[in-house]
Motif scaffolding. Structure first.
Motif, short mmCIF file in Angstrom:
data_model
loop_
_atom_site.label_atom_id
_atom_site.label_comp_id
_atom_site.label_asym_id
_atom_site.label_seq_id
_atom_site.Cartn_x
_atom_site.Cartn_y
_atom_site.Cartn_z
N THR A 1 29.79 -11.73 -30.34
CA THR A 1 28.43 -11.86 -30.87
C THR A 1 27.52 -12.46 -29.82
O THR A 1 27.95 -13.27 -28.99
CB THR A 1 28.42 -12.76 -32.12
OG1 THR A 1 28.99 -14.03 -31.77
CG2 THR A 1 29.24 -12.15 -33.24
N ASN A 2 26.26 -12.06 -29.85
CA ASN A 2 25.30 -12.59 -28.88
C ASN A 2 25.16 -14.09 -29.04
O ASN A 2 25.07 -14.61 -30.14
CB ASN A 2 23.94 -11.91 -29.07
CG ASN A 2 23.85 -10.60 -28.28
OD1 ASN A 2 24.86 -10.12 -27.76
ND2 ASN A 2 22.67 -10.04 -28.20
N GLY A 3 25.17 -14.77 -27.90
CA GLY A 3 25.07 -16.22 -27.90
C GLY A 3 26.42 -16.90 -27.76
O GLY A 3 26.49 -18.10 -27.48
N SER A 4 27.51 -16.12 -27.93
CA SER A 4 28.84 -16.72 -27.92
C SER A 4 29.28 -17.17 -26.53
O SER A 4 30.17 -18.01 -26.40
CB SER A 4 29.88 -15.74 -28.50
OG SER A 4 29.91 -14.54 -27.75
N LEU A 5 28.66 -16.62 -25.48
CA LEU A 5 29.06 -16.97 -24.12
C LEU A 5 28.00 -17.75 -23.35
O LEU A 5 28.22 -18.10 -22.19
CB LEU A 5 29.41 -15.71 -23.31
CG LEU A 5 30.53 -14.81 -23.83
CD1 LEU A 5 30.82 -13.70 -22.83
CD2 LEU A 5 31.78 -15.60 -24.10
#
Length: 254
Positions: free
Chosen positions: A126-130
């Motif tokens: 998911t976007n933001g996970s990294l």
């Protein structure tokens, strides 16, 4: 981050094959198009984003008339409509991979990126996970042969322009700044009449993961699959680029 700039510069030096050059040109034209439409018009003098995009296009040896045509097309009513989308996921052995795309068809891009992850033992997250694994930095690559003054003296002047780190390779000097100092460094280089081979904001891994060479090669091959996709502009990862890995990849490219 060890070895990342060295590996990037080796690829840059070896990137003259027709396929890679065509990809570099496509990427540069997209950057010009977005800069004209979002950055403030077709004049590089008043549009810093476009000035930077033109600089990068010159850095991959794009002909002047091709650059001018790209600017003219981006200014017209029939200009392509691109949007920037990002993807975050993991490759084999838990290596984090951050993919930046510029696309005119988000559905196509999502399907393509998901497919590359799934076919290569990776997974789309998911976007933001990294976000917490990378820092945004300004990265400027200077060819040493274009620098006439003493490097130590130059570094002192560049520190005034926000330089926070330098990496020296055989042919290149790579200058890092904080994300917020990107514009300041661009202005400093203009003041010093130095034109970088490439200048961009990159996502630099805060910590890297070292893998055995065979496993690391699989990651770099996965990264290359992303880079070969027409919608992909940049790929970042937190794999440690060791000297042994560079040596092995150079053997494969020779």
């Amino acid at each position: 981050m060890a070895g990342h700039s060295k590996w990037a510069n080796i690829k840059h030096r070896k990137g003259a094959q027709d396929k890679k050059r065509a990809k570099q040109f496509t990427r540069a034209i997209k950057e010009i198009t977005v800069a004209v439409k979002e950055g403030g018009g077709p004049d590089p003098e008043t549009n810093p984003s476009l000035r930077n995009a033109v600089q990068n296009a010159k850095g991959v040896n794009m002909p002047k008339d091709t650059i001018e045509r790209a600017i003219k097309k981006a200014s017209g009513a029939d200009a392509d409509n691109y949007e920037t989308v990002t993807f975050e996921g993991y490759g084999p052995n838990g290596i984090a991979i951050f993919v930046e795309c510029t696309t005119d068809n988000t559905n196509r891009t999502v399907a393509s990126v998901r497919s590359i992850f799934s076919k290569n033992a990776g997974s789309l997250g998911t976007n933001g996970s990294l976000e917490f694994l990378f820092d945004k930095k300004g990265v400027f690559t200077l060819e040493k042969e274009s620098i006439e003054k003493d490097l130590d003296e130059l570094e002192l002047e560049l520190i005034e322009g926000g330089a926070s780190k330098f990496e020296k390779e055989d042919e290149f000097l790579t200058v890092y700044t904080e994300f917020t100092d990107f514009g300041l460094m661009s202005s400093k280089l203009e003041e010093l009449e130095l034109e970088p081979k490439n200048s961009e904001v990159q996502r630099i891994p805060i910590n890297t993961v070292e893998l055995p060479v065979d496993d690391a090669i699989k990651i770099l091959n996965l990264v290359e699959k992303f880079e070969d996709d027409d919608d992909v502009q940049n790929v970042y990862h937190n794999l440690e680029i060791t000297d042994d890995l560079i040596e092995e990849m150079e053997k494969q490219e020779d």
